[in-house]
Write an enzyme that holds these catalytic residues in place. Structure first.
Site, PDB file in Angstrom:
ATOM      1  N   GLU A   1      18.628  -1.845  -5.813  1.00 36.88           N
ATOM      2  CA  GLU A   1      18.860  -0.913  -6.913  1.00 36.88           C
ATOM      3  C   GLU A   1      19.662  -1.657  -7.981  1.00 36.88           C
ATOM      4  O   GLU A   1      20.608  -2.365  -7.643  1.00 36.88           O
ATOM      5  CB  GLU A   1      19.666   0.305  -6.460  1.00 36.88           C
TER       6      GLU A   1
ATOM      7  N   GLY B   1      30.205  -0.227  -4.273  1.00 33.17           N
ATOM      8  CA  GLY B   1      30.768   0.253  -3.010  1.00 33.17           C
ATOM      9  C   GLY B   1      29.783   0.149  -1.859  1.00 33.17           C
ATOM     10  O   GLY B   1      30.097  -0.413  -0.806  1.00 33.17           O
ATOM     11  N   ALA B   2      28.581   0.683  -2.047  1.00 30.81           N
ATOM     12  CA  ALA B   2      27.604   0.692  -0.971  1.00 30.81           C
ATOM     13  C   ALA B   2      26.246   1.098  -1.524  1.00 30.81           C
ATOM     14  O   ALA B   2      26.139   1.530  -2.670  1.00 30.81           O
ATOM     15  CB  ALA B   2      28.020   1.679   0.120  1.00 30.81           C
ATOM     16  N   MET B   3      25.225   0.976  -0.671  1.00 31.24           N
ATOM     17  CA  MET B   3      23.862   1.242  -1.123  1.00 31.24           C
ATOM     18  C   MET B   3      23.067   1.962  -0.042  1.00 31.24           C
ATOM     19  O   MET B   3      23.090   1.564   1.127  1.00 31.24           O
ATOM     20  CB  MET B   3      23.196  -0.091  -1.499  1.00 31.24           C
TER      21      MET B   3
ATOM     22  N   HIS C   1      28.593   9.771   1.338  1.00 34.65           N
ATOM     23  CA  HIS C   1      27.792   9.676   0.108  1.00 34.65           C
ATOM     24  C   HIS C   1      26.451   8.985   0.383  1.00 34.65           C
ATOM     25  O   HIS C   1      25.393   9.514   0.058  1.00 34.65           O
ATOM     26  CB  HIS C   1      28.594   8.915  -0.950  1.00 34.65           C
ATOM     27  N   GLU C   2      26.516   7.818   0.995  1.00 35.61           N
ATOM     28  CA  GLU C   2      25.270   7.065   1.236  1.00 35.61           C
ATOM     29  C   GLU C   2      24.377   7.813   2.219  1.00 35.61           C
ATOM     30  O   GLU C   2      23.160   7.863   2.058  1.00 35.61           O
ATOM     31  CB  GLU C   2      25.571   5.656   1.752  1.00 35.61           C
TER      32      GLU C   2
ATOM     33  N   GLU D   1      22.647  10.750  -8.256  1.00 38.59           N
ATOM     34  CA  GLU D   1      24.061  10.373  -8.148  1.00 38.59           C
ATOM     35  C   GLU D   1      25.005  11.552  -8.380  1.00 38.59           C
ATOM     36  O   GLU D   1      25.959  11.752  -7.624  1.00 38.59           O
ATOM     37  CB  GLU D   1      24.394   9.207  -9.075  1.00 38.59           C
TER      38      GLU D   1
HETATM   39  N1  TRP Z   1      23.169   3.807  -5.345  1.00 39.30           N
HETATM   40  C1  TRP Z   1      24.458   3.259  -5.040  1.00 39.30           C
HETATM   41  C2  TRP Z   1      25.347   4.456  -4.779  1.00 39.30           C
HETATM   42  O1  TRP Z   1      25.802   5.119  -5.642  1.00 39.30           O
HETATM   43  C3  TRP Z   1      25.035   2.459  -6.167  1.00 39.30           C
HETATM   44  C4  TRP Z   1      24.809   0.996  -6.116  1.00 39.30           C
HETATM   45  C5  TRP Z   1      25.096   0.179  -5.101  1.00 39.30           C
HETATM   46  C6  TRP Z   1      24.369   0.159  -7.160  1.00 39.30           C
HETATM   47  N2  TRP Z   1      24.840  -1.112  -5.458  1.00 39.30           N
HETATM   48  C7  TRP Z   1      24.385  -1.139  -6.702  1.00 39.30           C
HETATM   49  C8  TRP Z   1      23.943   0.393  -8.432  1.00 39.30           C
HETATM   50  C9  TRP Z   1      24.032  -2.230  -7.512  1.00 39.30           C
HETATM   51  C10 TRP Z   1      23.564  -0.667  -9.243  1.00 39.30           C
HETATM   52  C11 TRP Z   1      23.604  -1.959  -8.760  1.00 39.30           C
HETATM   53  O2  TRP Z   1      25.538   4.834  -3.704  1.00 39.30           O
HETATM   54 ZN    ZN Z   2      25.154   7.129  -4.946  1.00 41.00          ZN
END
Ligand code: TRP
Ligand code: ZN
Length: 850
Positions: A122, A254-256, A290-291, A313
């Site tokens: 992402e 933070g995380a994905m 959240h994730e 989001e």
């Molecule tokens: N979708 C992720 C979140 O909000 C956000 C995110 C994680 C992201 N890594 C990223 C967005 C790198 C842009 C680029 O949980």
């Molecule tokens: Zn998110």
């Protein structure tokens, strides 16, 4: 090479892709500098469009071979992707490309972190992995085969065949490419299991580097709580046999939420009492949730295009806030969220980077993962819920999940679900999505013959590209208190739809005191002529915990502004009120700790600027120090009492109760340190057996200017722990005196443990300088030059993180001509850098343009 003039993408230019994908099969042959990615993609013409252009995104790929239906083809390749002539019928695209994960410092696409392979796709990272229509409205089931010698080979979905040197994964749920993930490394699992309410057993794993196994238990428990909560509150069950979380050290955010394989910044997973603070634990719990919640709000229902980012989001932030409110204290969570909303989103909305929750255009989408999209986006969900009521809110959500499961949806789809559920017309509400800027809500009142009237006027100042702002619908939660402090009208939601509107309350015996915008029912700025006596009254009597806190904050703020404007002494009314409130043992310690927080330097600078004055960062710092000293004097007897009374004797737990006590005791310690020269803090530092106590003691000592030895001891103890060392960098800088902060930051950036390649470490130093406004804005301009130097250095390696940090300059027009000139010179220097990234060009350019 980068584009000479980056292109602007517009929401109105959306058109569907000409093809659909029935199946994707990918094979990865891993090698640090020469990974091969072999793709097999089954396309067919999209019946929804006549557009038959075949364009696949691809960046930095070495194309080895390409075939259509088994016949070699020679596509036309540009730096952005390829085009090719294709049959007007279903066909199979096959390609082999080579990429270099070990050289990828941008942390986007496939890269290496501490010896392991990992991905971040992402928003548009998949195009750095292979040629593909890298847009969220193209969804497909993925089969993945990974070949490599790492012990653990992971991808999305359910596990398939494995053997020596390979593993296969099948993800049955169609997904956009941005949710693809792959991890390979010598990892160890902290395993667990969850049984969904329909009886499906799900294997859970937190994957970490060997040595970190002992720091996973809390994340696993948080995950289980989140899974149960989403079933109970939203009726949403997990949908695969396995859920994997991997901790990586080098990560931009933070995380994905990759399907079935979440990838986390190790700072958002790893925790032990010795190494993580209470605040870290709470943050981990909320990010894990959240994730996980994205599995439904983001993955099962995704976004049609990146303009719709708030759809996943905003909603997911709202859901994780509800979760934290349920797990901990709702009042404390709400107050903490409003503090960040004002500090980050109001600031953004008031400056050159202001944009709508759903932007209409962008240059680089990575620049739109903002407080506006996330935090204000979540506020919009909260307002909708307030307007339609809880029952209709959950009915609308059920409809959303059934109607749009498997879709790439839009904000229009989202609002339609609420319209269809409630019969309401939400066209005026939609302005919250399309119009930037924070509305000012001016309140006046009338009292006559037992009739009390509240008059409201709303006005939203212009933002870049948007001059006119028509009125929005604003839910204003109001309660009324009688003269002796009783609540005479309980919380009522007034629905304001006009530019000016009045609401009347009859049958009151005496003129009431209004409690307006309870629970912060809308993201607006309330302006009302009031006095400190009334604020003190609300602070003592309001039944709404948010407004009670707000009254204290407003009292502190008006006193500080009086100091700044007229040199007034610290406000006695505030000192009396805060002493009474913090000493009230019937109140939640966490709430009292929050009430002891003072308005930040940036908040005060913003307030002065709003009033047409020029803030002086040094004077603001001095005013705050003066108030803290006066408060210590006023709490001379209370502070040691609070400190002693709220010591936690039970064995450590990061739960709400214990963390609340520690927060209050540590706030008391900070006050005490101004009285005892640091004796109590030194004791606590020496005896602390958890990071919350150790760090707060160190912070007190550093702030008192007597922390050098403790800082050295802390370093010696923790030099082997990256996450703790980040705290060491940050704490010294945020506590430095204004005239020393830039020099200290500079010294720390040449420390052997500093590296700009790790975003956490970069932020721990340069982000900390930005978090010390008086230091950053020191009149010498040294802070500005230092930040610009490092942004210019970081940009070629990691444009995403560089651009994000560049937003520190967004408030530059607030300050005096001298500072403005110094900042302008740094922005010009950045913009003149040859080969500057699209990310930085957009951000620095937009900031400079105002
Ligand atoms: N979708 C992720 C979140 O909000 C956000 C995110 C994680 C992201 N890594 C990223 C967005 C790198 C842009 C680029 O949980
Ligand atoms: Zn998110």
């Amino acid at each position: 090479m980068r584009d000479a003039a980056p292109q602007t993408i517009h929401l109105t230019d959306y058109s569907p892709f000409g093809y659909r994908i029935d199946k994707v099969a990918l094979t990865f042959r891993l090698a640090p500098h020469a990974t091969r990615v072999i793709s097999h993609i089954e396309f067919r013409p999209n019946p929804d469009t006549a557009d038959r252009r075949f364009f696949l995104h691809g960046e930095g790929l070495r194309l080895i071979s390409a075939m259509i239906d088994g016949q070699p083809v020679t596509p036309e390749i540009t730096p952005e992707g390829l085009t090719c002539t294709v049959p007007d019928a279903p066909f199979v695209w096959q390609a082999e490309v080579e990429i270099d994960p070990a050289a990828n410092t941008a942390l986007e696409g496939l890269y290496m972190s501490s010896g392991m392979y990992c991905t971040q796709c992402e928003a548009e990272g998949f195009r750095k992995i292979t040629y593909y229509p890298d847009r969220p409205d193209v969804m497909a089931p993925f089969d993945v085969r990974i070949e490599g010698d790492a012990k653990v080979l992971l991808s999305n979905g359910n596990p398939g065949a494995t053997g020596p040197g390979f593993a296969e994964w099948h993800d049955p749920w169609p997904k956009p490419a941005y949710l693809f993930a792959l991890v390979a490394g010598d990892l160890v699992a902290h395993p667990g299991e969850f049984t969904t309410r329909s009886g499906r057993k799900v294997a859970l794993n937190i994957w970490v580097r060997p040595g970190d196994e002992g720091k996973c238990a809390f994340a696993l428990e948080s995950l289980k709580k989140a899974m149960a909560w989403d079933e109970q509150v939203y009726g949403r069950e997990y949908d695969l046999d396995i859920f994997n979380i991997v901790a990586v050290d080098d990560f931009n955010m933070g995380a994905m939420e990759n399907k079935g394989l979440n990838i986390f910044n190790s700072a958002a997973v790893l925790a032990s009492p010795e190494t993580a603070t209470d605040a870290n634990f709470e943050r981990i719990e909320s990010i894990i949730a959240h994730e996980y919640f994205h599995n439904w709000t983001g993955n099962r229902i995704t976004c049609r295009d990146w303009f719709q980012l708030c759809l996943k989001e905003g909603l997911t932030v709202f859901r994780d806030a509800q979760f934290t409110a349920d797990m901990r204290s709702a009042a404390v969570k709400r107050i903490a969220d409003v503090i960040t909303l004002r500090a980050r989103q109001f600031r953004e909305d008031a400056g050159p980077l202001a944009h709508p929750v759903r932007p209409a255009s962008f240059v680089e989408i990575n620049n739109f993962y903002t407080a506006t999209v996330y935090e204000k986006g979540a506020e919009l969900i909260g307002m909708l819920k307030t307007l339609v009521g809880d029952e209709d809110y959950y009915r609308a959500l059920d409809l959303y999940f059934t109607r749009h499961d498997g879709d790439a949806a839009t904000v229009e789809d989202w609002l339609k679900v609420f319209e269809d559920t409630t019969g309401r017309d939400l066209s005026q509400f939609k302005r919250w999505y399309t119009d930037a800027g924070t509305p000012r809500l001016t309140v006046t009142e009338d009292w006559k013959d037992g009739r009390y009237t509240l008059h409201f006027e709303q006005k939203t100042p212009p933002t870049p590209g948007q001059d006119e702002k028509p009125p929005r619908v604003i839910p204003i939660a109001v309660g009324l208190l009688g003269p002796n402090g009783d609540e005479v009208v309980e919380t009522t939601v007034l629905e304001m739809t006009e530019a000016r509107q009045s609401f009347t309350f009859d049958g009151l015996g005496a003129r009431p005191v209004p409690s307006i915008l309870r629970g912060f029912s809308a993201p607006v700025i309330v302006e009302r002529e009031t006095d400190d006596a009334e604020r003190a009254f609300l602070l003592a009597h309001d039944t709404d915990p948010f407004n009670r806190w707000e009254a204290g904050r407003a009292l502190a703020r008006s006193g500080l502004l009086a100091t700044l404007r007229k040199g007034a002494a610290p406000d006695q009314r505030y000192l009396d009120a805060i002493t009474r409130l913090t000493g009230d043992e019937t109140l939640d310690p966490a709430f009292r700790a929050l009430a002891l927080g003072l308005p930040g330097e940036d908040e005060l600078a913003h307030a002065l600027h709003e009033a047409g004055e020029t803030p002086d960062p040094q004077a603001i710092w001095e005013a705050l120090e003066g108030l803290r000293d006066a408060r210590a004097e006023a709490m001379k007897t209370l502070a040691p009492t609070l400190f002693a009374r709220h010591q936690v004797t039970a064995s450590y737990s990061p739960d709400a109760e214990q963390s609340g006590s520690r927060a209050l005791a540590n706030a008391a310690l900070a006050i005490l340190t101004r009285l005892d020269g640091g004796a109590a803090a030194a004791d606590q530092f020496a005896s602390a057996d958890n990071m919350t106590l150790q760090l707060s003691a160190l912070s007190c000592l550093l702030r008192a200017g007597t922390g050098d030895e403790a800082a050295q001891a802390f370093y010696d103890q923790w030099r082997g722990d990256r996450l703790v060392l980040d705290k060491w960098f940050t704490l010294q800088i945020v506590n430095a005196r204004p005239d020393e902060a830039a020099a200290l930051t500079e010294a720390l950036t040449v420390h052997p443990d500093f590296t700009m390649k790790n975003p956490n470490r970069f932020r721990a130093a340069l982000g900390a300088l930005a978090a010390n406004p008086a230091g950053f804005h020191h009149a010498s301009g040294k802070g500005y030059a230092l930040l610009a130097d490092w942004l210019i250095r970081l940009d070629p390696l990691n444009p995403q993180t560089a651009a994000r940090m560049c937003t520190t300059f967004e408030t530059w027009r607030r300050y005096d001509k001298g500072r403005q000139n110094l900042i302008a010179a740094q922005l010009d220097r950045i913009l003149a850098t040859p080969g500057l990234s699209r990310d930085m060009t957009e951000i620095a350019g937009r900031i400079r343009a105002v």
